[in-house]
Design a protein around this motif. Structure first.
Motif, PDB file in Angstrom:
ATOM      1  N   ASP A 236       0.877  -1.155   0.000  1.00 18.17           N
ATOM      2  CA  ASP A 236       0.000   0.000   0.000  1.00 18.17           C
ATOM      3  C   ASP A 236       0.923   1.216   0.000  1.00 18.17           C
ATOM      4  OD1 ASP A 236      -1.811   2.021   0.356  1.00 18.17           O
ATOM      5  OD2 ASP A 236      -2.905   1.052   1.989  1.00 18.17           O
ATOM      6  N   PRO A 237       1.168   1.834  -1.162  1.00 14.57           N
ATOM      7  CA  PRO A 237       2.181   2.897  -1.255  1.00 14.57           C
ATOM      8  C   PRO A 237       1.821   4.174  -0.517  1.00 14.57           C
ATOM      9  CG  PRO A 237       1.043   2.635  -3.335  1.00 14.57           C
ATOM     10  CD  PRO A 237       0.586   1.507  -2.470  1.00 14.57           C
ATOM     11  N   ASP A 238       0.529   4.387  -0.241  1.00 10.50           N
ATOM     12  CA  ASP A 238       0.115   5.570   0.512  1.00 10.50           C
ATOM     13  C   ASP A 238      -1.215   5.230   1.167  1.00 10.50           C
ATOM     14  OD1 ASP A 238      -0.774   8.038   1.463  1.00 10.50           O
ATOM     15  OD2 ASP A 238       0.118   9.154  -0.192  1.00 10.50           O
ATOM     16  N   ARG A 239      -1.198   5.057   2.488  1.00 10.50           N
ATOM     17  CA  ARG A 239      -2.398   4.578   3.169  1.00 10.50           C
ATOM     18  C   ARG A 239      -3.527   5.607   3.171  1.00 10.50           C
ATOM     19  NH1 ARG A 239       1.413   2.273   7.022  1.00 10.50           N
ATOM     20  NH2 ARG A 239       0.796   3.759   8.653  1.00 10.50           N
ATOM     21  N   GLU A 240      -3.242   6.846   2.783  1.00 12.28           N
ATOM     22  CA  GLU A 240      -4.293   7.861   2.722  1.00 12.28           C
ATOM     23  C   GLU A 240      -4.999   7.887   1.372  1.00 12.28           C
ATOM     24  OE1 GLU A 240      -3.418  11.738   4.125  1.00 12.28           O
ATOM     25  OE2 GLU A 240      -2.167  11.057   5.794  1.00 12.28           O
ATOM     26  N   ILE A 241      -4.504   7.148   0.407  1.00 10.55           N
ATOM     27  CA  ILE A 241      -5.127   7.080  -0.910  1.00 10.55           C
ATOM     28  C   ILE A 241      -5.839   5.735  -1.037  1.00 10.55           C
ATOM     29  CG2 ILE A 241      -4.748   7.063  -3.400  1.00 10.55           C
ATOM     30  CD1 ILE A 241      -2.338   8.814  -2.978  1.00 10.55           C
ATOM     31  N   ARG A 242      -7.123   5.762  -1.312  1.00  9.23           N
ATOM     32  CA  ARG A 242      -7.896   4.539  -1.416  1.00  9.23           C
ATOM     33  C   ARG A 242      -7.720   3.906  -2.792  1.00  9.23           C
ATOM     34  NH1 ARG A 242     -13.897   4.902   0.853  1.00  9.23           N
ATOM     35  NH2 ARG A 242     -13.550   2.668   0.584  1.00  9.23           N
ATOM     36  N   GLY A 243      -7.541   2.598  -2.812  1.00  6.76           N
ATOM     37  CA  GLY A 243      -7.495   1.868  -4.070  1.00  6.76           C
ATOM     38  C   GLY A 243      -6.154   1.836  -4.753  1.00  6.76           C
ATOM     39  N   ASP A 244      -5.077   2.326  -4.084  1.00  7.80           N
ATOM     40  CA  ASP A 244      -3.780   2.346  -4.750  1.00  7.80           C
ATOM     41  C   ASP A 244      -2.935   1.118  -4.422  1.00  7.80           C
ATOM     42  OD1 ASP A 244      -3.433   3.133  -2.076  1.00  7.80           O
ATOM     43  OD2 ASP A 244      -1.562   4.179  -2.556  1.00  7.80           O
ATOM     44  N   SER A 245      -3.414   0.215  -3.568  1.00 12.40           N
ATOM     45  CA  SER A 245      -2.614  -0.939  -3.169  1.00 12.40           C
ATOM     46  C   SER A 245      -2.489  -1.956  -4.303  1.00 12.40           C
ATOM     47  CB  SER A 245      -3.235  -1.611  -1.941  1.00 12.40           C
ATOM     48  OG  SER A 245      -4.537  -2.090  -2.238  1.00 12.40           O
ATOM     49  N   LEU A 246      -1.417  -2.729  -4.247  1.00 12.01           N
ATOM     50  CA  LEU A 246      -1.142  -3.760  -5.236  1.00 12.01           C
ATOM     51  C   LEU A 246      -0.898  -5.095  -4.543  1.00 12.01           C
ATOM     52  CD1 LEU A 246       1.415  -1.956  -7.613  1.00 12.01           C
ATOM     53  CD2 LEU A 246      -1.046  -2.227  -7.964  1.00 12.01           C
ATOM     54  N   THR A 247      -1.333  -6.174  -5.164  1.00 16.21           N
ATOM     55  CA  THR A 247      -1.057  -7.526  -4.709  1.00 16.21           C
ATOM     56  C   THR A 247      -0.436  -8.300  -5.864  1.00 16.21           C
ATOM     57  OG1 THR A 247      -2.915  -7.530  -3.163  1.00 16.21           O
ATOM     58  CG2 THR A 247      -2.037  -9.662  -3.812  1.00 16.21           C
ATOM     59  N   ARG A 248       0.705  -8.946  -5.614  1.00 17.92           N
ATOM     60  CA  ARG A 248       1.354  -9.759  -6.647  1.00 17.92           C
ATOM     61  C   ARG A 248       1.365 -11.219  -6.201  1.00 17.92           C
ATOM     62  NH1 ARG A 248       6.655  -6.573  -8.827  1.00 17.92           N
ATOM     63  NH2 ARG A 248       7.535  -7.469  -6.927  1.00 17.92           N
ATOM     64  N   ARG A 249       0.964 -12.105  -7.089  1.00 19.86           N
ATOM     65  CA  ARG A 249       0.976 -13.536  -6.838  1.00 19.86           C
ATOM     66  C   ARG A 249       1.858 -14.200  -7.884  1.00 19.86           C
ATOM     67  NH1 ARG A 249      -5.600 -14.154  -6.110  1.00 19.86           N
ATOM     68  NH2 ARG A 249      -5.790 -12.808  -4.244  1.00 19.86           N
ATOM     69  N   SER A 250       2.766 -15.035  -7.402  1.00 24.05           N
ATOM     70  CA  SER A 250       3.747 -15.655  -8.297  1.00 24.05           C
ATOM     71  C   SER A 250       3.852 -17.137  -8.006  1.00 24.05           C
ATOM     72  CB  SER A 250       5.132 -15.008  -8.115  1.00 24.05           C
ATOM     73  OG  SER A 250       5.078 -13.608  -8.196  1.00 24.05           O
TER      74      SER A 250
END
Length: 211
Positions: A154-168
């Motif tokens: 979550d690069p900025d917890r104050e911005i909603r919807g900006d988190s990324l999840t990577r599955r490998s």
């Protein structure tokens, strides 16, 4: 207001093997534990400047290994703070791992704060981010590992919807000592309308020589 530069904010905590710094470190190894403290220049070499500010960085790390009859585990934590010219960077982290039979798991969770990092509506505010990494390996036969990896940021917890999840998922070979061949598929989940690094599909082929 300035839009967040996600290209610079979705690379975890920003630490990599390319960073350089200089300082002094002292360590202790009581039994199955280890403790380290260090004072560094604080100007990590990201743009070719070895030390481009007058601040200093303080680092500490500790962990402990647990030995059981059929398994082994470790848990620890770390702290980093650097008073750079642009911002005060503070990182807390915890790491852990376990090995049982042919299975090995290890992971890390980090919490980072960058003070005075983003200009917004005429004022500057801190950026708080969270990143985590988890990996599960299975030793199929000697020299061949199967692996599953889960990553989150979550690069900025104050911005909603900006988190990324990577599955490998992938396989790695060790044909001879100190050499590795890895084939891996990786998919990134997220909201591409908010974070352009989302919705990626990657195939990674890597040849790694340890030295």
């Amino acid at each position: 207001a300035l839009a967040p530069d996600f290209a610079n904010k979705t690379d975890g905590t920003g630490f990599s093997q390319l960073d350089k710094d200089v300082g002094a470190e002292v360590g202790f190894y009581p039994g199955n534990g280890s403790i380290q403290f260090a004072v560094l220049n604080g100007g990590r070499d990201r743009r070719g400047d070895f030390d481009n500010n007058e601040g200093k960085a303080f680092v500490s790390r500790a962990d402990y290994i647990f030995d059981f009859d059929v398994a082994r585990a470790t848990i620890g934590g770390s702290f980093y703070q650097s008073d750079e010219s642009a911002s005060l960077e503070t990182v807390y982290g915890t790491h852990f791992g376990a090995n049982w039979s042919k299975f090995t798991y290890f992971g890390e969770i980090d919490w980072e704060t960058l003070d005075d990092e983003i200009a917004q509506e005429g004022a500057r505010r801190p950026v708080r981010r969270t990143a985590s990494y988890h990996e599960l390996d299975y030793l199929a036969v000697r020299g061949v590992d199967l692996k599953l990896i889960y990553e989150f940021i979550d690069p900025d917890r104050e911005i909603r919807g900006d988190s990324l999840t990577r599955r490998s998922g992938g396989i790695e070979f060790f044909p001879v000592p100190h050499q590795e061949i890895r084939l891996e598929y990786r998919h990134t989940l997220g909201n591409r309308d908010v974070n352009p690094d989302a919705d990626l599909n990657e195939i990674i082929l890597m040849y790694h020589v340890f030295f």
